[in-house]
Design a protein around this motif. Sequence first.
Motif, mmCIF file in Angstrom:
data_model
loop_
_atom_site.group_PDB
_atom_site.id
_atom_site.type_symbol
_atom_site.label_atom_id
_atom_site.label_comp_id
_atom_site.label_asym_id
_atom_site.label_seq_id
_atom_site.Cartn_x
_atom_site.Cartn_y
_atom_site.Cartn_z
ATOM 1 N N GLN A 1 0.837 -1.209 0.000
ATOM 2 C CA GLN A 1 0.000 0.000 0.000
ATOM 3 C C GLN A 1 0.873 1.260 0.000
ATOM 4 O OE1 GLN A 1 -3.538 0.541 -0.105
ATOM 5 N NE2 GLN A 1 -2.753 2.615 -0.365
ATOM 6 N N HIS A 2 0.612 2.121 -0.961
ATOM 7 C CA HIS A 2 1.361 3.377 -1.027
ATOM 8 C C HIS A 2 0.992 4.281 0.144
ATOM 9 C CE1 HIS A 2 3.199 7.001 -2.559
ATOM 10 N NE2 HIS A 2 2.039 7.634 -2.575
ATOM 11 N N ALA B 1 1.009 9.317 -13.877
ATOM 12 C CA ALA B 1 0.337 8.023 -13.727
ATOM 13 C C ALA B 1 0.404 7.651 -12.253
ATOM 14 C CB ALA B 1 1.043 6.971 -14.581
ATOM 15 N N PHE B 2 -0.771 7.526 -11.634
ATOM 16 C CA PHE B 2 -0.821 7.316 -10.189
ATOM 17 C C PHE B 2 -1.988 6.414 -9.836
ATOM 18 C CE2 PHE B 2 -2.226 8.457 -5.892
ATOM 19 C CZ PHE B 2 -1.018 8.396 -5.190
ATOM 20 N N GLU C 1 -4.137 4.826 -6.336
ATOM 21 C CA GLU C 1 -4.320 5.013 -4.885
ATOM 22 C C GLU C 1 -3.559 3.964 -4.078
ATOM 23 O OE1 GLU C 1 -5.963 7.333 -3.107
ATOM 24 O OE2 GLU C 1 -6.321 8.476 -4.948
ATOM 25 N N GLN C 2 -3.577 2.724 -4.558
ATOM 26 C CA GLN C 2 -2.920 1.671 -3.783
ATOM 27 C C GLN C 2 -1.416 1.596 -4.040
ATOM 28 O OE1 GLN C 2 -4.307 -2.429 -4.197
ATOM 29 N NE2 GLN C 2 -2.520 -3.057 -2.996
ATOM 30 N N LEU C 3 -1.049 1.698 -5.315
ATOM 31 C CA LEU C 3 0.366 1.466 -5.655
ATOM 32 C C LEU C 3 1.187 2.737 -5.790
ATOM 33 C CD1 LEU C 3 -0.090 -1.444 -8.210
ATOM 34 C CD2 LEU C 3 0.843 -1.601 -5.898
ATOM 35 N N GLY C 4 0.539 3.874 -5.686
ATOM 36 C CA GLY C 4 1.291 5.132 -5.760
ATOM 37 C C GLY C 4 1.675 5.498 -7.180
ATOM 38 N N PHE C 5 2.855 6.086 -7.343
ATOM 39 C CA PHE C 5 3.323 6.496 -8.673
ATOM 40 C C PHE C 5 3.681 5.239 -9.461
ATOM 41 C CE2 PHE C 5 3.891 10.193 -5.998
ATOM 42 C CZ PHE C 5 3.427 11.220 -6.809
ATOM 43 N N LEU C 6 3.101 5.104 -10.650
ATOM 44 C CA LEU C 6 3.298 3.877 -11.425
ATOM 45 C C LEU C 6 4.540 4.003 -12.306
ATOM 46 C CD1 LEU C 6 -0.442 3.259 -12.411
ATOM 47 C CD2 LEU C 6 0.849 2.271 -10.497
ATOM 48 N N PRO D 1 8.264 -2.637 -11.499
ATOM 49 C CA PRO D 1 7.618 -2.650 -10.172
ATOM 50 C C PRO D 1 8.582 -2.395 -9.005
ATOM 51 C CG PRO D 1 6.929 -4.552 -11.475
ATOM 52 C CD PRO D 1 8.042 -3.899 -12.226
ATOM 53 N N VAL E 1 7.882 1.256 -7.993
ATOM 54 C CA VAL E 1 6.516 1.726 -7.801
ATOM 55 C C VAL E 1 6.319 2.255 -6.376
ATOM 56 C CG1 VAL E 1 5.398 -0.415 -6.975
ATOM 57 C CG2 VAL E 1 4.198 1.073 -8.610
ATOM 58 N N GLY E 2 5.324 3.114 -6.182
ATOM 59 C CA GLY E 2 5.076 3.698 -4.844
ATOM 60 C C GLY E 2 5.526 5.145 -4.852
ATOM 61 N N THR F 1 10.551 0.862 -2.362
ATOM 62 C CA THR F 1 10.043 2.200 -2.688
ATOM 63 C C THR F 1 8.575 2.360 -2.329
ATOM 64 O OG1 THR F 1 9.612 1.383 -4.925
ATOM 65 C CG2 THR F 1 11.656 2.591 -4.616
ATOM 66 N N LEU F 2 7.942 1.256 -1.914
ATOM 67 C CA LEU F 2 6.498 1.255 -1.627
ATOM 68 C C LEU F 2 6.267 1.066 -0.125
ATOM 69 C CD1 LEU F 2 3.545 1.040 -2.845
ATOM 70 C CD2 LEU F 2 3.931 -1.407 -2.996
ATOM 71 N N GLY F 3 5.229 1.740 0.385
ATOM 72 C CA GLY F 3 4.856 1.526 1.789
ATOM 73 C C GLY F 3 5.560 2.449 2.762
ATOM 74 N N TYR F 4 6.416 3.302 2.271
ATOM 75 C CA TYR F 4 7.060 4.332 3.084
ATOM 76 C C TYR F 4 6.863 5.669 2.378
ATOM 77 C CZ TYR F 4 9.877 0.557 5.245
ATOM 78 O OH TYR F 4 10.302 -0.560 5.896
#
Lengths: 152, 348
Positions: free
Chosen positions: A95-96, B152-153, B155-160, B164, B167-168, B224-227
Motif C-alpha cells: 500500500q502506497h 500516472a498514479f 491510490e494503492q500502488l502510488g506512482f506507477l 515494479p 513503484v510507490g 520504494t512502496l509503503g514508506y
Amino acid sequence: MYHDVHIENGVHTTLNLCQEHALEAGINLGQIELSIILNVDTPVSETQQVITCQDCGMTIAQYKETSLLGCPTCYETFSEQLKHVIANVQDNRTQHVGRAPATASTDVNRHLIVRRLLRELEHAVTQEQYEEAAVLRDELRKIHEGGSIHEN
Amino acid sequence: MKIDPVANCPFNNENPPCGDVVLSSRARLARNLEGFPFVHRSTTPDCKEVTSLVHQICEGDDTRVTLEWVDLDELDTLTTEVCVERHLVSSALANATHPRAIAIGPELSRSVMVNEEDHIRIQSIRPGVQLEEVLQDVQALDLRIEEVIAYAFDEQLGFLTACPTNVGTGARFSVMLHLPGLRIIKDLQRVQNACEGMSLAIRGYQGEGSKVTADLFQVSNQVTLGYTQEQLCSILANDFLPRVIEWERRARITLHQTQTSKLEDQTFRSLGLLQNARLLSLKEAMQSLGNIRLGICMGIIEDIGIETINQLFIEIHPSHIKWKYGTDLEDEQISTFRSELIREKLRK
C-alpha cells in the motif's frame, strides 16, 4: 519442435520434426515431456490463457522477458500476477503511503483525455461497438469545439 | 550547454558534511505520464510528445527550478558521455536512440532525464551527507512538473513506474561511501549486514552491476512502496549513515594505532606512483587516489586537499580526459594524459 540443418558437400538438408517424431527418430531433445510419450493431452488451465493489456497490448510473458510493464494500465490488467512480484520486491509492502500528485493544468489534461478517448474509440470500432463509438466521437467533437470536459 | 568540471564537481564544496566518509548524496524520483505507454513500448511520436510536454518545465521564471533543456539527439557524443561520467545522465539514456532529453540545473547537480526507463527521472546530487537537501531539490522539481503534467498514479500502488521495483514513491536515495578502513580491517561484512537489515542495496562506484573500485560503495534503498519519501530518506540518513560513518572512523583510528607504518607505506607508495607514472589506467589511478584520500583524512598527507582527490575521481574518466585534451584520443593516449593531469594536480 526439432529443427536441424545439415550441410554436406555444399548440400543443405533441412529436417523439421515435432517432438514426438524426433523421439521416434532417436534424437535427444534433452528433458522429455512425459505427456508426449504417454499421449496425454495437457489441459489448458485458465491461468495459461493469454491476457493482453487493452491499452498497450502487453502480455505477461513479455513482462517476464524484460521485467518492465508496458503502460500504467498493465498494473490493473496483471494485478493478480503482479501481486506476488510487488510483495516480493517491496518487502511485502503493498500500500502506497505519502503524497499523491496534484491535479495538472487543464491544457495537459485535455491533451491526455483526447488521447484516451481516441484509444477507446479505436477499441470500440475494432469491437464493432458502434453505439459506444458514437458517444466517444461526440465527446471528442465537443472537446475540439472547446466544450467542457467531464473526466470519469 | 557549458560544463565546467572544475567549478561543478558533484563530490565537492567547502567542507561537505561528513566528507571524510561520504562523497555524495543523491535523490531520484521516477515518474510517468498518464495516458502514455512506458518508454520501452512507446513509438517515436509518443516519445516526442512526452518530451514536448515535459519541456514546459523549463518555461517560466521560478528560480528554484531553473533548468536548461537539452535534446540528447542534438548534444554531441562526448558531452553526453561527460554527463554520464558526472552521473547527470544514465548510460541507458545516453545510448538510446529514441527521442529523449535532459533538463539540467545551472549548478549541474540537478537534472530531469526525459524518456529514460520512465518518462521522467528527477535527480539531485550534493557533496557529503545532504540527503534532506537533495530530497528538497527533487521535491521542488516534482511539484513544478506536476503543475503541467498528469502523472500516472494509483491510490494503492502510488506512482506507477515501468519496473515494479520503483513503484510507490518512485524514490531512490543513495550515498557514495569511501570505506577503506573497514576494508583493510576486514569488517565490510558489518556494513553488508546493516544494509540487509534495513532493506538497502550496496553496490560499486557505478551503481548496479559495477565492481568496487577505490573502496567506493553506493548504498541505496531497495524498497520504494509503503514508506513516504521522507521515511525512506530518514532510513538512510538517520538509521544507516551515522552507524557506518562511526564504524569507518573507528576502523581508521584502529589502523592508525596498530598499522601506522603499513598505512604510511600504502599512502606514499600510491602518491609516488601517481606523481611519477607516465601511463595510468583508470583502475590503477582510482585505487591509488582512494589510498591517498585515506592518507589525507588520517593526516599522513597534509599538503593535498581532499577536494583535489574528489575532483580527480571524476576528471580521470575517459570522456573527461578527451574533453580536456582532445576528442580523437586512443586508449594509450588517454592513459598518458590521465597521468599528466594527475601529476599536475598532485604537484608539490
